[in-house]
Scaffold this active site. Sequence first.
Site, mmCIF file in Angstrom:
data_model
loop_
_atom_site.group_PDB
_atom_site.id
_atom_site.type_symbol
_atom_site.label_atom_id
_atom_site.label_comp_id
_atom_site.label_asym_id
_atom_site.label_seq_id
_atom_site.Cartn_x
_atom_site.Cartn_y
_atom_site.Cartn_z
ATOM 1 N N LYS A 44 32.501 21.677 105.086
ATOM 2 C CA LYS A 44 32.905 22.173 106.378
ATOM 3 C C LYS A 44 34.360 21.832 106.684
ATOM 4 C CE LYS A 44 28.860 20.123 107.867
ATOM 5 N NZ LYS A 44 28.077 19.325 108.803
ATOM 6 N N GLU A 101 40.807 24.397 100.435
ATOM 7 C CA GLU A 101 40.253 23.042 100.568
ATOM 8 C C GLU A 101 41.090 22.239 101.566
ATOM 9 O OE1 GLU A 101 37.879 21.155 100.494
ATOM 10 O OE2 GLU A 101 37.613 20.150 98.578
ATOM 11 N N ASP A 102 40.433 21.316 102.268
ATOM 12 C CA ASP A 102 41.156 20.493 103.236
ATOM 13 C C ASP A 102 42.010 19.421 102.561
ATOM 14 O OD1 ASP A 102 38.873 19.163 102.366
ATOM 15 O OD2 ASP A 102 38.171 18.599 104.365
ATOM 16 N N ASP A 105 41.251 14.445 96.705
ATOM 17 C CA ASP A 105 41.222 12.997 96.579
ATOM 18 C C ASP A 105 41.096 12.675 95.082
ATOM 19 O OD1 ASP A 105 40.896 10.422 97.990
ATOM 20 O OD2 ASP A 105 38.844 10.475 97.307
ATOM 21 N N PHE A 154 42.705 7.099 104.771
ATOM 22 C CA PHE A 154 41.615 7.996 105.155
ATOM 23 C C PHE A 154 42.014 8.710 106.443
ATOM 24 C CE2 PHE A 154 37.579 9.441 106.761
ATOM 25 C CZ PHE A 154 37.026 9.981 105.613
ATOM 26 N N ASP A 161 36.615 15.087 108.669
ATOM 27 C CA ASP A 161 35.717 14.237 109.449
ATOM 28 C C ASP A 161 35.629 12.808 108.930
ATOM 29 O OD1 ASP A 161 34.238 15.076 107.027
ATOM 30 O OD2 ASP A 161 32.570 13.988 107.946
ATOM 31 N N ARG A 167 36.464 16.236 113.707
ATOM 32 C CA ARG A 167 36.931 17.504 113.128
ATOM 33 C C ARG A 167 37.736 18.316 114.144
ATOM 34 N NH1 ARG A 167 34.132 18.254 108.208
ATOM 35 N NH2 ARG A 167 31.968 17.572 108.171
HETATM 36 P P1 IMP Z 1 37.456 14.792 95.798
HETATM 37 O O1 IMP Z 1 36.331 15.473 95.094
HETATM 38 O O2 IMP Z 1 37.421 13.307 95.548
HETATM 39 O O3 IMP Z 1 38.810 15.377 95.491
HETATM 40 O O4 IMP Z 1 37.164 14.847 97.342
HETATM 41 C C1 IMP Z 1 37.435 15.891 98.141
HETATM 42 C C2 IMP Z 1 36.597 15.807 99.392
HETATM 43 O O5 IMP Z 1 36.476 14.457 99.863
HETATM 44 C C3 IMP Z 1 37.248 16.569 100.524
HETATM 45 O O6 IMP Z 1 36.832 17.892 100.561
HETATM 46 C C4 IMP Z 1 36.821 15.790 101.738
HETATM 47 O O7 IMP Z 1 35.590 16.298 102.221
HETATM 48 C C5 IMP Z 1 36.614 14.377 101.272
HETATM 49 N N1 IMP Z 1 37.767 13.517 101.613
HETATM 50 C C6 IMP Z 1 38.617 12.926 100.751
HETATM 51 N N2 IMP Z 1 39.552 12.204 101.396
HETATM 52 C C7 IMP Z 1 39.296 12.343 102.709
HETATM 53 C C8 IMP Z 1 39.939 11.856 103.902
HETATM 54 O O8 IMP Z 1 40.946 11.129 103.897
HETATM 55 N N3 IMP Z 1 39.365 12.238 105.083
HETATM 56 C C9 IMP Z 1 38.262 13.039 105.153
HETATM 57 N N4 IMP Z 1 37.648 13.530 104.081
HETATM 58 C C10 IMP Z 1 38.153 13.182 102.855
HETATM 59 MG MG MG Z 2 34.366 15.880 104.357
#
Ligand code: IMP
Ligand code: MG
Length: 187
Positions: A44, A101-102, A105, A154, A161, A167
């Site tokens: 979301k 994508e938001d 990470d 974070f 969120d 959000r």
């Molecule tokens: P990845 O698979 O580790 O690259 O993670 C990506 C997902 O982790 C994003 O779509 C977010 O939902 C969540 N995420 C990673 N870092 C943050 C943050 O700082 N705040 C909120 N959500 C995060």
């Molecule tokens: Mg998330």
Amino acid sequence: MKDCIERILISEEEIDSITSSLAEKITEDYKNSERELVLLCVLKGSIVFMADLMKKIQIPLEVETMKVSSYGAETVSSGIIKIQLDLCRDDLSNVDILIIEDIIDSGNTLSKLTKHLLKKGAASVKTCTLLDKPSRREVDFKPDYCGTVIPDEFVVGYGLDYNEKFRNLPFIGILKPEVYGKSAEND
Ligand code: IMP
Ligand code: MG
């Protein structure tokens, strides 16, 4: 809600200028493609970014959604990706998918999602992220479009969120550390 924020990392005005510049690049890059452009919103966290970005893209496009979860402790992603809601389209042979994508990470979500969509037969798959935390990468992954790189903090707001909250903040902010503690006690 705002009293849980330690500081604003990216203001509304800065977000607006980031989305405008991304939309301009995307418009330019896809304007001569004879295939259909589909913006794929990863639910979301990307809904606010997607809504703003798509309004600024100047070429015809369609929208789709997918829901993917990465399990892990509160603010740490696990690397295990589960598709909760898949893309419901049979023939992707004439489709350019741009995943919206938001934040990136570890890189696990987008690298796995890209492979999944290519396997489903998409003509092309590219990725556009608003935020990137390259210092946290676990897999080698580079987005095609990136709004801005941020430090290893974070962040919440503008769709992102913490335990489903924050959000609806119009900016991207860093949570006060005590908010994590408080939530762990309550949840
Ligand atoms: P990845 O698979 O580790 O690259 O993670 C990506 C997902 O982790 C994003 O779509 C977010 O939902 C969540 N995420 C990673 N870092 C943050 C943050 O700082 N705040 C909120 N959500 C995060
Ligand atoms: Mg998330």
